[in-house]
Motif scaffolding. Structure first.
Motif, PDB file in Angstrom:
ATOM      1  N   TRP A 225      37.985  42.194  41.906  1.00  0.00           N
ATOM      2  CA  TRP A 225      38.708  40.931  41.964  1.00  0.00           C
ATOM      3  C   TRP A 225      39.354  40.778  43.341  1.00  0.00           C
ATOM      4  N   GLU A 226      39.082  39.671  44.013  1.00  0.00           N
ATOM      5  CA  GLU A 226      39.810  39.302  45.224  1.00  0.00           C
ATOM      6  C   GLU A 226      40.894  38.322  44.795  1.00  0.00           C
ATOM      7  N   ILE A 227      42.139  38.744  44.907  1.00  0.00           N
ATOM      8  CA  ILE A 227      43.276  38.009  44.352  1.00  0.00           C
ATOM      9  C   ILE A 227      43.984  37.263  45.473  1.00  0.00           C
ATOM     10  N   ALA A 228      44.155  35.955  45.300  1.00  0.00           N
ATOM     11  CA  ALA A 228      44.776  35.125  46.334  1.00  0.00           C
ATOM     12  C   ALA A 228      46.236  35.526  46.553  1.00  0.00           C
ATOM     13  N   GLU A 229      46.716  35.247  47.740  1.00  0.00           N
ATOM     14  CA  GLU A 229      48.114  35.542  48.081  1.00  0.00           C
ATOM     15  C   GLU A 229      49.045  34.776  47.145  1.00  0.00           C
ATOM     16  N   GLY A 230      50.042  35.487  46.580  1.00  0.00           N
ATOM     17  CA  GLY A 230      50.990  34.859  45.670  1.00  0.00           C
ATOM     18  C   GLY A 230      50.535  34.837  44.219  1.00  0.00           C
ATOM     19  N   TYR A 231      49.434  35.541  43.912  1.00  0.00           N
ATOM     20  CA  TYR A 231      48.900  35.611  42.558  1.00  0.00           C
ATOM     21  C   TYR A 231      48.761  37.077  42.159  1.00  0.00           C
ATOM     22  N   TYR A 232      48.678  37.341  40.866  1.00  0.00           N
ATOM     23  CA  TYR A 232      48.504  38.723  40.411  1.00  0.00           C
ATOM     24  C   TYR A 232      47.860  38.746  39.030  1.00  0.00           C
ATOM     25  N   LEU A 233      47.287  39.913  38.670  1.00  0.00           N
ATOM     26  CA  LEU A 233      46.666  40.146  37.368  1.00  0.00           C
ATOM     27  C   LEU A 233      47.444  41.206  36.604  1.00  0.00           C
ATOM     28  N   TYR A 234      47.564  41.027  35.285  1.00  0.00           N
ATOM     29  CA  TYR A 234      48.251  41.995  34.436  1.00  0.00           C
ATOM     30  C   TYR A 234      47.381  43.224  34.200  1.00  0.00           C
ATOM     31  N   ARG A 235      47.950  44.405  34.341  1.00  0.00           N
ATOM     32  CA  ARG A 235      47.227  45.667  34.085  1.00  0.00           C
ATOM     33  C   ARG A 235      46.809  45.788  32.628  1.00  0.00           C
ATOM     34  N   ASN A 236      47.661  45.364  31.711  1.00  0.00           N
ATOM     35  CA  ASN A 236      47.399  45.602  30.285  1.00  0.00           C
ATOM     36  C   ASN A 236      46.650  44.466  29.594  1.00  0.00           C
ATOM     37  N   GLN A 237      46.100  43.525  30.369  1.00  0.00           N
ATOM     38  CA  GLN A 237      45.386  42.406  29.754  1.00  0.00           C
ATOM     39  C   GLN A 237      43.875  42.459  29.990  1.00  0.00           C
ATOM     40  N   PHE A 238      43.375  43.591  30.516  1.00  0.00           N
ATOM     41  CA  PHE A 238      41.935  43.721  30.753  1.00  0.00           C
ATOM     42  C   PHE A 238      41.225  44.195  29.491  1.00  0.00           C
ATOM     43  N   LYS A 239      40.086  43.588  29.202  1.00  0.00           N
ATOM     44  CA  LYS A 239      39.212  44.029  28.115  1.00  0.00           C
ATOM     45  C   LYS A 239      37.772  43.990  28.618  1.00  0.00           C
ATOM     46  N   PHE A 240      36.975  44.977  28.200  1.00  0.00           N
ATOM     47  CA  PHE A 240      35.582  45.061  28.632  1.00  0.00           C
ATOM     48  C   PHE A 240      34.681  45.343  27.431  1.00  0.00           C
ATOM     49  N   ALA A 241      33.485  44.796  27.452  1.00  0.00           N
ATOM     50  CA  ALA A 241      32.438  45.112  26.479  1.00  0.00           C
ATOM     51  C   ALA A 241      31.102  45.105  27.202  1.00  0.00           C
ATOM     52  N   LEU A 242      30.159  45.914  26.719  1.00  0.00           N
ATOM     53  CA  LEU A 242      28.863  46.048  27.384  1.00  0.00           C
ATOM     54  C   LEU A 242      27.744  45.980  26.357  1.00  0.00           C
ATOM     55  N   LYS A 243      26.707  45.217  26.682  1.00  0.00           N
ATOM     56  CA  LYS A 243      25.478  45.185  25.896  1.00  0.00           C
ATOM     57  C   LYS A 243      24.372  45.838  26.719  1.00  0.00           C
ATOM     58  N   GLY A 244      23.560  46.690  26.071  1.00  0.00           N
ATOM     59  CA  GLY A 244      22.491  47.389  26.771  1.00  0.00           C
ATOM     60  C   GLY A 244      22.873  48.782  27.222  1.00  0.00           C
ATOM     61  N   GLY A 245      24.074  49.228  26.876  1.00  0.00           N
ATOM     62  CA  GLY A 245      24.549  50.563  27.249  1.00  0.00           C
ATOM     63  C   GLY A 245      25.891  50.823  26.597  1.00  0.00           C
ATOM     64  N   VAL A 246      26.454  51.980  26.878  1.00  0.00           N
ATOM     65  CA  VAL A 246      27.745  52.376  26.312  1.00  0.00           C
ATOM     66  C   VAL A 246      28.743  52.563  27.445  1.00  0.00           C
ATOM     67  N   LEU A 247      29.887  51.897  27.328  1.00  0.00           N
ATOM     68  CA  LEU A 247      30.929  52.006  28.343  1.00  0.00           C
ATOM     69  C   LEU A 247      31.782  53.245  28.117  1.00  0.00           C
TER      70      LEU A 247
ATOM     71  N   LEU B 198      27.659  42.601  30.948  1.00  0.00           N
ATOM     72  CA  LEU B 198      29.069  42.998  30.947  1.00  0.00           C
ATOM     73  C   LEU B 198      29.925  41.786  30.596  1.00  0.00           C
ATOM     74  N   GLU B 199      30.810  41.979  29.629  1.00  0.00           N
ATOM     75  CA  GLU B 199      31.745  40.935  29.216  1.00  0.00           C
ATOM     76  C   GLU B 199      33.159  41.425  29.515  1.00  0.00           C
ATOM     77  N   THR B 200      33.955  40.572  30.123  1.00  0.00           N
ATOM     78  CA  THR B 200      35.315  40.977  30.465  1.00  0.00           C
ATOM     79  C   THR B 200      36.289  39.833  30.228  1.00  0.00           C
ATOM     80  N   SER B 201      37.533  40.205  29.932  1.00  0.00           N
ATOM     81  CA  SER B 201      38.615  39.244  29.755  1.00  0.00           C
ATOM     82  C   SER B 201      39.818  39.770  30.515  1.00  0.00           C
TER      83      SER B 201
END
Length: 267
Positions: free
Chosen positions: A78-100, A141-144
């Motif tokens: 993720w390239e995060i713009a100046e003055g913005y941020y992402l929450y550490r505890n709000q990431f979710k991932f799922a994968l089809k075609g393999g095991v994460l 890959l699916e992510t939220s």
């Protein structure tokens, strides 16, 4: 007449949660976020509207991409713009075609957030490593994730889907069959004479296997391995046997029912 077979095998494989998250179970559909879909909770007072008029749409505030660092490791970026941020505890991932495997998060920073209070967040640039196992071809890959414009507005969860094509590992080998004349023997199909499989038990190495039919064998010095994305180390070849070959003379061969070779992946 001497019988000589050349075997060319294409293995489609591509880093990863031990208990993969399922968006279907959460009742979410992975759709591209709408640029105008974000808003703060509740109504916006008129005197606050000017403060959010210059808010970036989520796809510009958080520019998302995925790279395959090696066949068994994905890197979400993720390239995060100046003055913005992402929450550490709000990431979710799922994968089809393999095991994460377990996502590898870097250290974030602690920030006083308008919504959650003190939380760990990421600013500027974020890379999360995602180990992948049991790859079965192409990956999806699916992510939220969720973030904010500092002290102004928080976005609803952003959902993305990325399709990653299968990565070929090309393996070449040669095989020689007995001494009977070709007219007196019906050859097996290649995938029957040499049943091939491969596994990625770890991002650091792969294991290739051949189950060989009776009367067939592989030349040790004709085995070759290459990786289209990444670099392989020296294969750990098992002991071979020396036999008199009608075509090449004294050669080392493999004629056991199962041949297994471990190959390191350089990182």
């Amino acid at each position: 007449m001497k019988k000589f077979i050349t075997l060319l095998v294409i293995l489609w494989h591509c880093s990863a949660m031990s208990q993969p998250f399922s968006f279907e179970k959460e009742g979410n559909n992975l759709l591209e976020p709408d640029a105008g879909s974000f808003s703060p909770s509740g109504a916006i007072p008129s005197f606050e509207k000017e403060k959010i008029s210059d808010i970036l749409p989520p796809e510009l505030a958080f520019v998302f991409s995925v790279n395959r660092e090696n066949p068994a490791l994905l890197v979400a970026r993720w390239e995060i713009a100046e003055g913005y941020y992402l929450y550490r505890n709000q990431f979710k991932f799922a994968l089809k075609g393999g095991v994460l495997g377990k996502p590898q998060f870097p250290q974030g920073v602690i920030k006083e957030d308008i919504k959650y209070g003190q939380v760990e967040v990421y600013e500027h640039l974020l890379e999360i490593k995602l180990p992948v196992q049991d790859i079965q071809g192409a990956l999806t890959l699916e992510t939220s994730y969720q973030g904010c414009a500092d002290k102004r507005i928080c976005y609803p969860p952003i959902q993305k889907t990325v399709n990653l094509p299968a990565t070929p590992v090309q393996l070449e080998a040669s095989a020689f069959l007995g001494e009977d004349d070709l007219e007196d023997h019906e050859f097996l199909k290649l995938d029957e004479a040499f049943e091939f499989s491969a596994d990625f038990p770890s991002p650091s190495y792969l294991v290739v296997r051949w189950k060989m039919a009776d009367g067939y064998y592989l030349y040790r010095d004709k085995l070759g391995f290459s990786l289209s994305e990444g670099e392989l180390g020296t294969p750990a070849l098992p002991p071979s046997i020396l036999e008199k070959d009608p075509l090449f003379g004294d050669v080392h061969i493999y004629k056991q029912p199962l041949l297994e070779i471990t190959i390191p992946i350089k990182t």
